[in-house]
Design a protein around this motif. Structure first.
Motif, mmCIF file in Angstrom:
data_model
loop_
_atom_site.group_PDB
_atom_site.id
_atom_site.type_symbol
_atom_site.label_atom_id
_atom_site.label_comp_id
_atom_site.label_asym_id
_atom_site.label_seq_id
_atom_site.Cartn_x
_atom_site.Cartn_y
_atom_site.Cartn_z
ATOM 1 N N ASP A 55 0.827 -1.210 0.000
ATOM 2 C CA ASP A 55 0.000 0.000 0.000
ATOM 3 C C ASP A 55 0.863 1.262 0.000
ATOM 4 O O ASP A 55 0.607 2.199 -0.745
ATOM 5 N N GLN A 56 1.906 1.251 0.845
ATOM 6 C CA GLN A 56 2.764 2.442 0.935
ATOM 7 C C GLN A 56 3.542 2.664 -0.355
ATOM 8 O O GLN A 56 3.678 3.797 -0.812
ATOM 9 N N THR A 57 4.019 1.596 -0.946
ATOM 10 C CA THR A 57 4.744 1.727 -2.219
ATOM 11 C C THR A 57 3.826 2.333 -3.276
ATOM 12 O O THR A 57 4.232 3.230 -4.020
ATOM 13 N N ARG A 58 2.580 1.879 -3.329
ATOM 14 C CA ARG A 58 1.625 2.433 -4.299
ATOM 15 C C ARG A 58 1.312 3.899 -3.996
ATOM 16 O O ARG A 58 1.176 4.712 -4.910
ATOM 17 N N ARG A 59 1.185 4.254 -2.703
ATOM 18 C CA ARG A 59 0.938 5.654 -2.337
ATOM 19 C C ARG A 59 2.077 6.548 -2.836
ATOM 20 O O ARG A 59 1.842 7.596 -3.426
ATOM 21 N N ILE A 60 3.307 6.130 -2.534
ATOM 22 C CA ILE A 60 4.462 6.931 -2.935
ATOM 23 C C ILE A 60 4.530 7.009 -4.453
ATOM 24 O O ILE A 60 4.685 8.091 -5.022
ATOM 25 N N TRP A 61 4.405 5.866 -5.110
ATOM 26 C CA TRP A 61 4.475 5.856 -6.567
ATOM 27 C C TRP A 61 3.372 6.724 -7.166
ATOM 28 O O TRP A 61 3.603 7.483 -8.108
ATOM 29 N N GLY A 62 2.174 6.655 -6.608
ATOM 30 C CA GLY A 62 1.044 7.439 -7.103
ATOM 31 C C GLY A 62 1.210 8.934 -6.905
ATOM 32 O O GLY A 62 0.556 9.731 -7.575
ATOM 33 N N SER A 63 2.088 9.340 -5.997
ATOM 34 C CA SER A 63 2.294 10.769 -5.748
ATOM 35 C C SER A 63 3.278 11.399 -6.727
ATOM 36 O O SER A 63 3.409 12.622 -6.770
ATOM 37 N N LEU A 64 3.973 10.574 -7.512
ATOM 38 C CA LEU A 64 4.982 11.107 -8.429
ATOM 39 C C LEU A 64 4.324 11.661 -9.690
ATOM 40 O O LEU A 64 3.490 11.001 -10.296
ATOM 41 N N PRO A 65 4.717 12.857 -10.106
ATOM 42 C CA PRO A 65 4.163 13.403 -11.345
ATOM 43 C C PRO A 65 4.724 12.660 -12.557
ATOM 44 O O PRO A 65 5.786 12.038 -12.487
ATOM 45 N N SER A 66 4.019 12.730 -13.662
ATOM 46 C CA SER A 66 4.466 12.039 -14.878
ATOM 47 C C SER A 66 5.710 12.683 -15.482
ATOM 48 O O SER A 66 6.380 12.072 -16.307
ATOM 49 N N SER A 67 6.034 13.896 -15.055
ATOM 50 C CA SER A 67 7.157 14.630 -15.631
ATOM 51 C C SER A 67 8.476 14.404 -14.885
ATOM 52 O O SER A 67 9.394 15.211 -15.007
ATOM 53 N N VAL A 68 8.595 13.314 -14.141
ATOM 54 C CA VAL A 68 9.795 13.071 -13.335
ATOM 55 C C VAL A 68 11.020 12.871 -14.227
ATOM 56 O O VAL A 68 11.021 12.016 -15.110
ATOM 57 N N GLN A 69 12.054 13.652 -13.954
ATOM 58 C CA GLN A 69 13.324 13.540 -14.675
ATOM 59 C C GLN A 69 14.365 12.800 -13.836
ATOM 60 O O GLN A 69 15.234 12.123 -14.373
ATOM 61 N N LEU A 70 14.253 12.938 -12.515
ATOM 62 C CA LEU A 70 15.233 12.351 -11.607
ATOM 63 C C LEU A 70 14.584 12.164 -10.245
ATOM 64 O O LEU A 70 13.815 13.022 -9.809
ATOM 65 N N VAL A 71 14.903 11.052 -9.580
ATOM 66 C CA VAL A 71 14.462 10.820 -8.200
ATOM 67 C C VAL A 71 15.706 10.647 -7.344
ATOM 68 O O VAL A 71 16.617 9.896 -7.687
ATOM 69 N N VAL A 72 15.733 11.364 -6.222
ATOM 70 C CA VAL A 72 16.806 11.235 -5.242
ATOM 71 C C VAL A 72 16.146 10.678 -3.979
ATOM 72 O O VAL A 72 15.220 11.283 -3.450
ATOM 73 N N ILE A 73 16.619 9.504 -3.531
ATOM 74 C CA ILE A 73 15.975 8.799 -2.428
ATOM 75 C C ILE A 73 16.980 8.512 -1.317
ATOM 76 O O ILE A 73 18.129 8.182 -1.597
ATOM 77 N N GLU A 74 16.522 8.655 -0.088
ATOM 78 C CA GLU A 74 17.401 8.362 1.046
ATOM 79 C C GLU A 74 17.527 6.851 1.215
ATOM 80 O O GLU A 74 16.542 6.119 1.158
ATOM 81 N N SER A 75 18.757 6.392 1.406
ATOM 82 C CA SER A 75 18.986 4.957 1.597
ATOM 83 C C SER A 75 18.448 4.525 2.953
ATOM 84 O O SER A 75 18.309 5.345 3.862
ATOM 85 N N PRO A 76 18.148 3.228 3.111
ATOM 86 C CA PRO A 76 17.531 2.774 4.362
ATOM 87 C C PRO A 76 18.453 2.803 5.573
ATOM 88 O O PRO A 76 18.002 2.618 6.687
ATOM 89 N N GLY A 77 19.727 3.036 5.387
ATOM 90 C CA GLY A 77 20.626 3.105 6.544
ATOM 91 C C GLY A 77 20.983 1.734 7.074
ATOM 92 O O GLY A 77 21.035 0.758 6.330
#
Length: 187
Positions: A55-77
């Motif tokens: 569910d959370q993965t779908r929420r996050i993915w659904g929040s991304l606009p279609s115009s995404v050029q780059l994603v910067v994500i924090e590593s899980p540590g």
């Protein structure tokens, strides 16, 4: 593509921030910050946890606009010895998001927590409050409600600066210790 996204992944309160390219953004360029997720319980079964992760993965993915050029994500540590299961959950959300980005050929870069803190504040040991303060100072027009959104906005800003959309404003913004994907270079 005209948007950079920063993601601070979590099951309970993931931060997601988007920055538009300055040529299409309003004046001022106002990033959009959001927090999503829901609390679970230590009594959750493995099946309930797996469903929450999906569910959370779908929420996050659904929040991304279609115009995404780059994603910067924090590593899980690293795993917390007092709560090792939480690390596995965070890592699973992280890898599921990265998988979806890879399948869509959206460039993604991962940044360690200490690196994004050092980039934002000058200290890799910055507190949550210091991160929020640093991002509110850098982006006074942005509505930043919590530290998850501040972390995500810092990540997105790092990406926008790497693409040459924004100029570094502080010495700590220059040359963060990040392995940028091929083709993601300052113009």
């Amino acid at each position: 593509m005209t948007t950079v996204v920063g993601i601070d992944p979590s099951l309970t309160a993931a931060g997601v921030s988007t920055i538009k390219h300055p040529r299409i953004a309003g004046n001022p360029n106002k990033p959009i910050c959001a927090t999503m997720g829901r609390q679970g319980s230590n009594a959750d079964t493995i099946t309930q946890t797996a469903i929450r992760i999906g569910d959370q993965t779908r929420r996050i993915w659904g929040s991304l606009p279609s115009s995404v050029q780059l994603v910067v994500i924090e590593s899980p540590g690293r795993p917390n010895p007092n709560a090792p299961g939480r690390f596995a959950e965070r890592a699973t959300v992280y890898y599921r998001i990265v998988e979806q980005l890879a399948l869509r050929r959206i460039p993604v870069v991962t940044v360690a927590s200490k690196t994004v803190k050092k980039w934002a504040t000058g200290s890799g040991d910055a507190s949550k409050a210091e991160m929020v303060a640093a991002m509110r100072e850098l982006w006074p027009a942005a509505l930043i409600r919590n530290d998850n959104e501040a972390d995500a906005l810092a990540l997105a800003t790092m990406g926008a600066m790497q693409l040459g959309w924004l100029e570094p404003e502080l010495p700590c913004h220059i040359s963060p210790n990040v392995s940028w994907p091929k083709g993601v270079v300052r113009v």
